[in-house]
Scaffold this active site. Structure first.
Site, PDB file in Angstrom:
ATOM      1  N   HIS A  38       0.547  -1.415  -0.017  1.00 26.64           N
ATOM      2  CA  HIS A  38      -0.409   0.252  -0.173  1.00 26.64           C
ATOM      3  C   HIS A  38       0.860   1.454  -0.144  1.00 26.64           C
ATOM      4  O   HIS A  38       2.000   1.564   0.976  1.00 26.64           O
ATOM      5  CB  HIS A  38      -1.058  -0.336   1.567  1.00 26.64           C
ATOM      6  CG  HIS A  38      -1.583   1.397   1.056  1.00 26.64           C
ATOM      7  ND1 HIS A  38      -2.319   2.510   1.406  1.00 26.64           N
ATOM      8  CD2 HIS A  38      -3.234   0.831   1.174  1.00 26.64           C
ATOM      9  CE1 HIS A  38      -2.866   2.963   0.773  1.00 26.64           C
ATOM     10  NE2 HIS A  38      -3.644   2.444   0.926  1.00 26.64           N
ATOM     11  N   GLU A  77      -5.326   0.397  -7.601  1.00 25.36           N
ATOM     12  CA  GLU A  77      -4.902   1.485  -6.481  1.00 25.36           C
ATOM     13  C   GLU A  77      -3.809   2.662  -7.095  1.00 25.36           C
ATOM     14  O   GLU A  77      -3.242   3.018  -6.766  1.00 25.36           O
ATOM     15  CB  GLU A  77      -5.114   1.123  -5.457  1.00 25.36           C
ATOM     16  CG  GLU A  77      -5.711   0.241  -4.776  1.00 25.36           C
ATOM     17  CD  GLU A  77      -5.612   0.466  -3.323  1.00 25.36           C
ATOM     18  OE1 GLU A  77      -5.732   1.069  -2.811  1.00 25.36           O
ATOM     19  OE2 GLU A  77      -6.701  -0.295  -2.837  1.00 25.36           O
TER      20      GLU A  77
HETATM   21  P1  PGA Z   1      -9.401   5.319   0.104  1.00 29.71           P
HETATM   22  O1  PGA Z   1      -8.862   4.157   0.560  1.00 29.71           O
HETATM   23  O2  PGA Z   1     -11.300   3.793   0.060  1.00 29.71           O
HETATM   24  O3  PGA Z   1     -10.488   5.749   1.296  1.00 29.71           O
HETATM   25  O4  PGA Z   1      -9.705   5.925  -0.800  1.00 29.71           O
HETATM   26  C1  PGA Z   1      -8.639   2.866  -0.126  1.00 29.71           C
HETATM   27  C2  PGA Z   1      -7.076   2.609   0.064  1.00 29.71           C
HETATM   28  O5  PGA Z   1      -6.427   2.859   0.522  1.00 29.71           O
HETATM   29  O6  PGA Z   1      -7.045   0.785  -0.072  1.00 29.71           O
END
Ligand code: PGA
Length: 257
Positions: free
Chosen positions: A99, A171
């Site tokens: 992440h 992401e």
């Molecule tokens: P968010 O986080 O939905 O608050 O944008 C997503 C993530 O960090 O995986």
């Protein structure tokens, strides 16, 4: 039928009590709607502190759970780290890795993520591996080059037959914690590229069989159209999933998608 995953990562939110309350309610919901939820996997990644209680509470449940990080070795002198072997032993299914918050704040790098992926696979844990470019690019080439490089680095020494045991979470960094998700067209193009690239690198059908979910500001407004994308396998939710009712809404959308 296409497999769909709907997952929540609590990040460093919700106390143990709050997390357990959430899991209990969600478990009841999933049991009550088992028939409608066929083909849909729902999972929650709470903080480490809750995981042991989750393992007792959810043993035999269809609600899956996992951790937001782990170390790469199974045991030893690694003060403060959490073993993938220990996570597996308490019944975790997933471990989130890569992440951007861990890359940027904790300074994790490609080599560390790579070792963690291998540590998870060795223990029969499914990594949920976050990939995605830092900045929004209107042209595809820069995004694709970034994704290619990131996947190659993270997958070093991962055997071709193990690639599909990794769940990719696309992401884009710029869409995390933002006002809105990336557009469906943008997501679609990246997922086409990732699947084609996996076919080329790891053999035909690797891309087709790969589970890829999207994360980044998913909320009840954006979830349905993202879930409906034919080359996407689900949604991975941060902030919006902290609200239990919103999360249930999005699980229900997966049934209709
Ligand atoms: P968010 O986080 O939905 O608050 O944008 C997503 C993530 O960090 O995986």
């Amino acid at each position: 039928m296409k497999k769909i995953l709907v997952g929540a990562a609590f990040k460093m939110n919700k106390t143990v009590e709050e997390s357990i309350e959430y899991a209990k309610e969600l478990d009841i919901f999933i049991k009550e709607h088992a028939e409608r939820l066929k083909g849909i996997d729902v999972f929650v990644l709470p903080t480490f502190l809750s995981l042991y209680t989750f393992s007792k509470l959810l043993s035999g449940s269809k609600l899956k759970f996992g951790a937001q990080n782990c170390f790469w070795a199974d045991e030893g002198a690694y003060t403060g780290e959490v073993s993938p072997m220990h996570l597996r032993k308490i019944g975790c299914t997933y471990v989130e890795l890569g992440h951007p918050e861990r890359l940027n704040i904790l300074k994790e790098d490609e080599a560390m993520i790579n070792k963690k992926i291998i540590g998870c696979l060795r223990n029969d844990l499914k990594p949920i591996l976050c990939i995605g470019e830092e900045k929004e690019h209107p042209g595809k080439d820069e995004v694709n080059d970034f994704l290619k490089k990131q996947i190659r680095g993270y997958f070093k020494d991962v055997k071709a037959e193990e690639v599909n045991n990794i769940i990719l979470a696309y992401e884009p960094v710029w869409a995390i914690g933002a006002d809105k998700s990336a557009s469906v067209e943008y997501i679609h193009d990246s997922l086409v590229f990732i699947r084609d690239f996996l076919d080329l690198e790891y053999g035909k059908n690797t891309g087709k069989n790969q589970l890829i979910i999207y994360g980044g500001s998913v909320n009840p407004k954006s979830a349905f159209e993202i879930l409906k994308l034919d080359n996407n396998n689900g949604i991975f939710i941060g902030r919006a999933a902290l609200n239990y009712d919103y999360f249930i809404k999005m699980v229900n959308m997966a049934i209709g998608a």
